[in-house]
Design an enzyme around this catalytic site. Sequence first.
Site, PDB file in Angstrom:
ATOM      1  N   CYS A 289       7.176   4.279   6.099  1.00 29.28           N
ATOM      2  CA  CYS A 289       6.801   5.350   7.234  1.00 29.28           C
ATOM      3  C   CYS A 289       5.959   6.244   7.589  1.00 29.28           C
ATOM      4  CB  CYS A 289       8.385   5.916   7.400  1.00 29.28           C
ATOM      5  SG  CYS A 289       9.422   4.791   8.180  1.00 29.28           S
ATOM      6  N   ARG A 290       5.814   7.398   6.136  1.00 26.71           N
ATOM      7  CA  ARG A 290       5.565   8.111   6.381  1.00 26.71           C
ATOM      8  C   ARG A 290       3.778   8.796   5.319  1.00 26.71           C
ATOM      9  NH1 ARG A 290       9.761  12.224   4.393  1.00 26.71           N
ATOM     10  NH2 ARG A 290      10.583  10.904   3.270  1.00 26.71           N
ATOM     11  N   SER A 291       4.299   7.822   4.782  1.00 24.77           N
ATOM     12  CA  SER A 291       2.820   7.945   4.234  1.00 24.77           C
ATOM     13  C   SER A 291       1.914   7.248   3.893  1.00 24.77           C
ATOM     14  CB  SER A 291       2.869   7.995   2.044  1.00 24.77           C
ATOM     15  OG  SER A 291       3.937   7.233   2.056  1.00 24.77           O
TER      16      SER A 291
ATOM     17  N   ASN B 222       7.058   4.717   1.138  1.00 27.28           N
ATOM     18  CA  ASN B 222       6.304   4.264   1.084  1.00 27.28           C
ATOM     19  C   ASN B 222       6.399   3.288   2.342  1.00 27.28           C
ATOM     20  OD1 ASN B 222       3.505   2.485  -0.634  1.00 27.28           O
ATOM     21  ND2 ASN B 222       3.324   4.198   0.984  1.00 27.28           N
TER      22      ASN B 222
ATOM     23  N   CYS C  93       5.660   9.166  -0.070  1.00 29.44           N
ATOM     24  CA  CYS C  93       7.135   9.722   0.653  1.00 29.44           C
ATOM     25  C   CYS C  93       8.058   8.838  -0.246  1.00 29.44           C
ATOM     26  CB  CYS C  93       6.838   9.432   2.206  1.00 29.44           C
ATOM     27  SG  CYS C  93       6.742   7.894   2.589  1.00 29.44           S
TER      28      CYS C  93
ATOM     29  N   ASP D 103      12.255  12.511   7.866  1.00 33.01           N
ATOM     30  CA  ASP D 103      11.912  11.662   7.445  1.00 33.01           C
ATOM     31  C   ASP D 103      12.874  10.505   9.188  1.00 33.01           C
ATOM     32  OD1 ASP D 103      13.167   8.605   7.241  1.00 33.01           O
ATOM     33  OD2 ASP D 103      14.045   9.199   4.559  1.00 33.01           O
TER      34      ASP D 103
HETATM   35  P1  4NP Z   1       9.369   6.953   4.249  1.00 32.99           P
HETATM   36  O1  4NP Z   1      10.538   6.431   5.244  1.00 32.99           O
HETATM   37  O2  4NP Z   1       9.545   7.325   3.575  1.00 32.99           O
HETATM   38  O3  4NP Z   1       8.437   7.731   5.602  1.00 32.99           O
HETATM   39  O4  4NP Z   1       8.756   5.560   3.531  1.00 32.99           O
HETATM   40  C1  4NP Z   1      12.081   5.530   4.459  1.00 32.99           C
HETATM   41  C2  4NP Z   1      11.964   4.542   4.135  1.00 32.99           C
HETATM   42  C3  4NP Z   1      12.578   4.034   4.272  1.00 32.99           C
HETATM   43  C4  4NP Z   1      14.069   4.233   3.776  1.00 32.99           C
HETATM   44  C5  4NP Z   1      14.152   5.417   3.678  1.00 32.99           C
HETATM   45  C6  4NP Z   1      12.817   6.992   4.308  1.00 32.99           C
HETATM   46  N1  4NP Z   1      15.425   3.761   2.773  1.00 32.99           N
HETATM   47  O5  4NP Z   1      16.406   4.322   3.452  1.00 32.99           O
HETATM   48  O6  4NP Z   1      15.243   2.547   3.125  1.00 32.99           O
END
Ligand code: 4NP
Length: 154
Positions: A12-14, A10, A7, A124
């Site tokens: 939240c989702r992955s 790294n 993602c 997201d």
């Molecule tokens: P992820 O979510 O891609 O599912 O881990 C996010 C985590 C952090 C951010 C964006 C999305 N950020 O902008 O810091």
Amino acid sequence: MKILMVCLGNICRSPLAQGIMEEKIKKYNIKNTFVDSAGTADYHIGKKPDWRSIDIARKHNINISNQRGRQFTYDDFDEFDKIYVMDSSNLYDINALAKNTNDREKVDLILNTIFPGKNKSVPDPYYGGKDGFQNVFQLLDAACEKIATSLIKK
Ligand code: 4NP
């Protein structure tokens, strides 16, 4: 079989996808399969998953709190057999790093496992509320179940 979940951050989702997939591998006693996760961005290298992901995983008896964020590298194309990305921007970013068609053929949107050819994204959840994480969990659980059952048949 080595599977990489990708993602943006790294956190939240992955990490959830990794934790859920590891649980399925245990549940179905699938041998010789390894799962890892990475982010396309470098924002959260070395960080624990977002507490909301840790929380929703724990509610389903999955512990992801020991995972730490890392950034996707070129070497991951050689290291992994399959690279599942969460959304279309991850797909764009990873394909931009691919060295050749062999690399590119390893990459797919994870939701194409349950909605073939639809090119849907796992939303997201970072800036949203807790409901977003519940929705992400359900989508990833269905996708990982599909991946796991396809590995059993092999
Ligand atoms: P992820 O979510 O891609 O599912 O881990 C996010 C985590 C952090 C951010 C964006 C999305 N950020 O902008 O810091």
